[in-house]
Motif scaffolding. Structure first.
Motif, PDB file in Angstrom:
ATOM      1  N   ASP A  14       0.844  -1.196   0.000  1.00  0.00           N
ATOM      2  CA  ASP A  14       0.000   0.000   0.000  1.00  0.00           C
ATOM      3  C   ASP A  14       0.880   1.247   0.000  1.00  0.00           C
ATOM      4  O   ASP A  14       1.549   1.545   0.979  1.00  0.00           O
ATOM      5  CB  ASP A  14      -0.917  -0.011   1.228  1.00  0.00           C
ATOM      6  N   ARG A  15       0.853   1.985  -1.106  1.00  0.00           N
ATOM      7  CA  ARG A  15       1.679   3.193  -1.260  1.00  0.00           C
ATOM      8  C   ARG A  15       0.962   4.463  -0.811  1.00  0.00           C
ATOM      9  O   ARG A  15       1.510   5.556  -0.919  1.00  0.00           O
ATOM     10  CB  ARG A  15       2.062   3.375  -2.726  1.00  0.00           C
ATOM     11  N   THR A  16      -0.248   4.335  -0.297  1.00  0.00           N
ATOM     12  CA  THR A  16      -1.071   5.487   0.062  1.00  0.00           C
ATOM     13  C   THR A  16      -0.306   6.459   0.954  1.00  0.00           C
ATOM     14  O   THR A  16       0.214   6.075   1.995  1.00  0.00           O
ATOM     15  CB  THR A  16      -2.361   5.032   0.770  1.00  0.00           C
ATOM     16  N   GLY A  17      -0.250   7.707   0.505  1.00  0.00           N
ATOM     17  CA  GLY A  17       0.351   8.764   1.301  1.00  0.00           C
ATOM     18  C   GLY A  17       1.853   8.909   1.187  1.00  0.00           C
ATOM     19  O   GLY A  17       2.416   9.877   1.693  1.00  0.00           O
ATOM     20  N   VAL A  18       2.527   7.966   0.535  1.00  0.00           N
ATOM     21  CA  VAL A  18       3.987   8.032   0.441  1.00  0.00           C
ATOM     22  C   VAL A  18       4.380   9.076  -0.605  1.00  0.00           C
ATOM     23  O   VAL A  18       3.964   9.004  -1.759  1.00  0.00           O
ATOM     24  CB  VAL A  18       4.602   6.665   0.066  1.00  0.00           C
ATOM     25  N   VAL A 103       0.879  11.077  12.572  1.00  0.00           N
ATOM     26  CA  VAL A 103       1.117  10.288  11.360  1.00  0.00           C
ATOM     27  C   VAL A 103       0.541   8.885  11.557  1.00  0.00           C
ATOM     28  O   VAL A 103       0.950   8.157  12.462  1.00  0.00           O
ATOM     29  CB  VAL A 103       2.627  10.217  11.027  1.00  0.00           C
ATOM     30  N   PHE A 104      -0.398   8.532  10.686  1.00  0.00           N
ATOM     31  CA  PHE A 104      -1.022   7.210  10.738  1.00  0.00           C
ATOM     32  C   PHE A 104      -1.497   6.852   9.347  1.00  0.00           C
ATOM     33  O   PHE A 104      -1.690   7.720   8.498  1.00  0.00           O
ATOM     34  CB  PHE A 104      -2.187   7.192  11.739  1.00  0.00           C
ATOM     35  N   GLY A 105      -1.665   5.567   9.095  1.00  0.00           N
ATOM     36  CA  GLY A 105      -2.128   5.102   7.791  1.00  0.00           C
ATOM     37  C   GLY A 105      -1.370   3.867   7.367  1.00  0.00           C
ATOM     38  O   GLY A 105      -1.142   2.971   8.166  1.00  0.00           O
TER      39      GLY A 105
END
Length: 113
Positions: A14-18, A103-105
């Motif tokens: 999961d690349r979300t937010g990177v 920071v979370f996710g």
């Protein structure tokens, strides 16, 4: 393999937010980030941190948030909370004095922050 570490491994895609800087090969960067998490993976153990600015949804500033550390390196602590099925980034040099700075996710997002 530990159930929580299996969950971590399954979510490393999961690349979300990177954020990837311009001119950087995104696939290579993400692969290296995932490998860095794997190199720093540990058997899960409980840690807690003080919620600090900018804060976390559902928590007041100064409140403590606890979870299971699944990776750590150079003051970065990747923490999983089963209560909300979420990964968090904690920071600090000593386990007894960690901060959670909003920071979370996805695990990669947390590790890259």
């Amino acid at each position: 393999m530990n159930e929580i570490l299996e969950k971590l491994e399954s979510r490393l895609a999961d690349r979300t937010g990177v954020y990837v800087n311009a001119g950087v090969n995104a696939d290579a960067y993400i692969d290296e980030l995932a490998n860095d998490v794997r190199r720093n993976e540990c058997l899960p153990f409980e840690v807690s941190a003080e919620v600090m600015a900018p804060g976390l949804p559902g928590f007041e500033g100064g409140e403590r948030i606890a979870g299971l550390c699944v990776a750590r390196s150079d003051g970065r602590w990747l923490v999983y909370r089963s209560e909300d099925d979420q990964f968090y980034a904690f920071w600090g040099a000593e386990q007894g004095c960690l901060g959670a700075h909003g920071v979370f996710g996805s695990p990669l997002y947390c590790w890259s922050a």
